[in-house]
Design an enzyme around this catalytic site. Structure first.
Site, PDB file in Angstrom:
ATOM      1  N   SER A   1       0.692  -1.153   0.053  1.00 15.21           N
ATOM      2  CA  SER A   1       0.101   0.078  -0.069  1.00 15.21           C
ATOM      3  C   SER A   1       0.623   1.074   0.014  1.00 15.21           C
ATOM      4  O   SER A   1       1.984   1.461   0.560  1.00 15.21           O
ATOM      5  CB  SER A   1      -1.022   0.030   1.271  1.00 15.21           C
ATOM      6  OG  SER A   1      -1.371   1.379   1.479  1.00 15.21           O
TER       7      SER A   1
ATOM      8  N   TYR B   1      -2.958  -0.236  10.501  1.00 10.11           N
ATOM      9  CA  TYR B   1      -3.056  -0.756   9.246  1.00 10.11           C
ATOM     10  C   TYR B   1      -1.830  -0.596   8.572  1.00 10.11           C
ATOM     11  O   TYR B   1      -1.178  -1.270   7.754  1.00 10.11           O
ATOM     12  CB  TYR B   1      -4.335  -0.138   8.430  1.00 10.11           C
ATOM     13  CG  TYR B   1      -4.178  -0.539   7.023  1.00 10.11           C
ATOM     14  CD1 TYR B   1      -4.086  -1.818   6.703  1.00 10.11           C
ATOM     15  CD2 TYR B   1      -4.032   0.428   6.060  1.00 10.11           C
ATOM     16  CE1 TYR B   1      -4.094  -1.908   5.055  1.00 10.11           C
ATOM     17  CE2 TYR B   1      -3.949   0.050   4.827  1.00 10.11           C
ATOM     18  CZ  TYR B   1      -3.807  -1.264   4.374  1.00 10.11           C
ATOM     19  OH  TYR B   1      -3.895  -1.340   2.942  1.00 10.11           O
TER      20      TYR B   1
ATOM     21  N   LYS C   1       1.252  -2.894   6.884  1.00 15.04           N
ATOM     22  CA  LYS C   1       2.127  -3.087   5.579  1.00 15.04           C
ATOM     23  C   LYS C   1       3.643  -2.883   5.950  1.00 15.04           C
ATOM     24  O   LYS C   1       4.312  -3.372   5.056  1.00 15.04           O
ATOM     25  CB  LYS C   1       1.334  -2.044   4.875  1.00 15.04           C
ATOM     26  CG  LYS C   1      -0.193  -2.293   4.334  1.00 15.04           C
ATOM     27  CD  LYS C   1      -0.073  -3.838   3.819  1.00 15.04           C
ATOM     28  CE  LYS C   1      -1.617  -4.210   3.326  1.00 15.04           C
ATOM     29  NZ  LYS C   1      -1.647  -5.400   2.645  1.00 15.04           N
TER      30      LYS C   1
ATOM     31  N   ARG D   1      -5.382  13.065  -6.327  1.00 17.03           N
ATOM     32  CA  ARG D   1      -4.983  11.754  -5.832  1.00 17.03           C
ATOM     33  C   ARG D   1      -4.691  11.052  -7.156  1.00 17.03           C
ATOM     34  O   ARG D   1      -5.059  11.387  -8.488  1.00 17.03           O
ATOM     35  CB  ARG D   1      -6.107  11.282  -5.162  1.00 17.03           C
ATOM     36  CG  ARG D   1      -6.677  11.864  -3.785  1.00 17.03           C
ATOM     37  CD  ARG D   1      -5.183  11.721  -2.759  1.00 17.03           C
ATOM     38  NE  ARG D   1      -5.519  12.281  -1.583  1.00 17.03           N
ATOM     39  CZ  ARG D   1      -5.009  13.765  -1.446  1.00 17.03           C
ATOM     40  NH1 ARG D   1      -4.328  14.248  -2.409  1.00 17.03           N
ATOM     41  NH2 ARG D   1      -4.989  14.398  -0.376  1.00 17.03           N
TER      42      ARG D   1
ATOM     43  N   ARG E   1      -9.006  19.431   6.176  1.00 22.68           N
ATOM     44  CA  ARG E   1      -9.175  18.841   7.740  1.00 22.68           C
ATOM     45  C   ARG E   1      -7.562  18.690   8.107  1.00 22.68           C
ATOM     46  O   ARG E   1      -6.642  18.494   7.416  1.00 22.68           O
ATOM     47  CB  ARG E   1      -9.718  17.388   7.525  1.00 22.68           C
ATOM     48  CG  ARG E   1     -11.244  17.352   7.152  1.00 22.68           C
ATOM     49  CD  ARG E   1     -11.725  15.982   6.911  1.00 22.68           C
ATOM     50  NE  ARG E   1     -10.963  15.496   5.878  1.00 22.68           N
ATOM     51  CZ  ARG E   1     -11.345  14.339   5.355  1.00 22.68           C
ATOM     52  NH1 ARG E   1     -12.141  13.449   6.005  1.00 22.68           N
ATOM     53  NH2 ARG E   1     -10.426  14.003   4.326  1.00 22.68           N
TER      54      ARG E   1
END
Length: 471
Positions: free
Chosen positions: A226, A274, A278, A356, A419
């Site tokens: 990831s 998480y 990875k 992105r 944010r």
């Protein structure tokens, strides 16, 4: 999370570099407690009712009937978690390329009907191209259970070999040529609430699997990693390179000065369990390859896989709640959600919304096939990481417009401020994959949106047919 990646009633994650970049890497590691194939809002951490050593096997005839033959000792690619979103598309591409495939999945976050779709699409492809139907074996089991050893052993032969001193000895020879491992839990929010389950499945499960593979001399391994491993290094706004996250010291010569530069391993800003699973998994794989030159291990770092097979038979349909941008967009378009929240409109990008890296899931699947042929690093190590991304980047607003164009519908938006933890630009560098694997993405964002909407429309049509039958 990322600007635009969540909507109403979705919790905002704690600040982090890349927590949600790994869109669609679904968990397949605990058997479902229900044999039903209907969608259910269940957690991937649901305890299985199947016994630890019990498993179901499907070696049913292909849609081409008697054309599927198991002559001699055929070779296989083992795909663990092969009925999930990325896994199912990878299995399909392997079959289209003529590989025999063993699928291991316990259906904790997928459905067995996906297997039927894979067989149908493979049969159609083989018929159109005049090819023989490859073998498809499905085993429903938890890859961490003792049953996994028996499964691997069932594809293993004992053969005579000659050792270094010239003496004859018996050794294992597997019919499994390579393993692609998708079976990890992937929810950022859930990993924060249930870290032990994530470490047990994602890390401890990997170690046990590697031990079994090593015992039976299976050393070609593709790991589903990831972009979250880059952590807060994404904050630079520059394309992320594989060298931004390494596990052993690397030496290079600066082309401009000729100076010898040694880079030491470091990880920064891995703020959720998480992401750390990875990172730890990659580190373990790098250590294993360094210790045993027989291993050939590739870690593929996904950015944002989207889209689906153009047929509409395969797509993203997890048992849990959708949290990533494109799946949430489809829910807004189909009336399941009222609107999409877009976080940040003042980024230094083309339209003020965050950028992105979205990549078609079939391009991701093809990346795995390219990785199976990797023969080792030029520096002598058997471990190598590669980014799988588009390398270009799409703004949140461009992503919205792409799906609006495909659906001919309008998405209702709520514009919100940035944010904490959000970054403006996060894009992959794909130079290494292009040079060393010969891989590059083929599909556009527009194609991603078109294929995704085709799947959504087909799914909605089937649901309406089922409802009319019930009435």
């Amino acid at each position: 999370m990322w600007p635009g990646d969540s909507t109403d009633n979705l919790p905002v994650q704690p600040p982090s570099g890349l927590d949600d970049m790994d869109n669609d890497h679904y968990a397949h590691s605990v058997s479902s407690s229900s044999p039903s194939d209907s969608p259910a809002a269940s957690s991937p951490l649901t305890s299985p009712d199947l016994s630890e050593d019990g498993f179901d096997i499907d070696r049913s005839p292909s849609p081409l009937g008697g054309r599927e033959q198991e002559a001699g000792s055929p070779k296989f690619t083992l795909v663990i978690g092969g009925l999930g979103y990325i896994g199912s598309h990878t299995v399909l591409e392997l079959l289209r390329e003529g590989h025999n495939v063993i699928i291991v999945d316990n259906l904790s976050n997928s459905y067995q009907t996906i297997l039927d779709s894979i067989k149908t699409l493979t049969a159609k492809h083989c018929k159109a191209n005049g090819r023989r139907m490859p073998l498809i074996h499905f085993h429903r089991l938890d890859y961490r259970s003792r049953s996994m050893r028996f499964l691997i052993e069932s594809y293993t032969d004992l053969v005579m070999s000659i050792d270094g001193s010239g003496r004859q000895r018996m050794t294992y020879q597997s019919r499994i040529e390579g393993v692609i491992h998708f079976a990890a839990y992937k929810s950022v929010e859930e990993s924060i609430r249930r870290p032990l389950q994530y470490y047990q499945n994602n890390v401890c499960g990997l170690v046990s699997l590697l031990q079994q593979l090593d015992k039976y001399n299976i050393h070609n391994f593709i790991f589903s990693s990831s972009a979250t491993v880059y952590g807060s290094k994404a904050n630079t706004g520059e394309p992320l390179r594989e060298s931004d996250l390494i596990h052993h010291a690397e030496e290079r010569v600066d082309e401009s000065t000729g100076e010898r530069i040694v880079t030491q391993p470091s990880a920064v800003g891995l703020s959720c369990p998480y992401a750390r699973t990875k990172y730890f998994s990659e580190a373990i794989l790098a250590d294993v390859a360094a210790a045993n030159p027989a291993w050939r291990i590739v870690a593929l770092r996904y950015f944002n896989p989207v889209g689906c097979d153009p047929s509409g038979l395969l797509g993203e349909n997890p048992r849990g709640e959708a949290t990533n941008l494109y799946p949430v967009l489809t829910q807004v378009l189909t009336g399941q959600r009222e609107r999409l929240n877009v976080f940040g409109t003042d980024w230094a990008t083309r339209d003020g919304t965050a950028v992105r890296d979205y990549i078609h899931v079939l391009d991701v699947a093809r990346g795995h096939i390219s990785a199976l042929g990797w023969n080792g690093d030029r520096g002598g190590t058997g471990f190598r990481a590669f980014n799988l991304g588009s390398g270009t980047g799409t703004t949140v607003l461009e992503a919205v417009r792409s799906l609006e164009a495909a659906s001919k519908r309008t998405v209702s938006l709520d514009w919100a401020g940035r944010r904490p933890g959000d970054v403006g630009v996060c894009v992959a560098s794909t130079e290494r994959a292009s040079k060393e694997l010969g891989w590059s993405p083929r599909e556009s964002v527009a194609q991603c949106a078109s294929d995704l909407w085709n799947f959504v429309e087909r799914t909605l049509g089937l649901q309406q047919q089922q409802q009319s039958v019930k009435v």
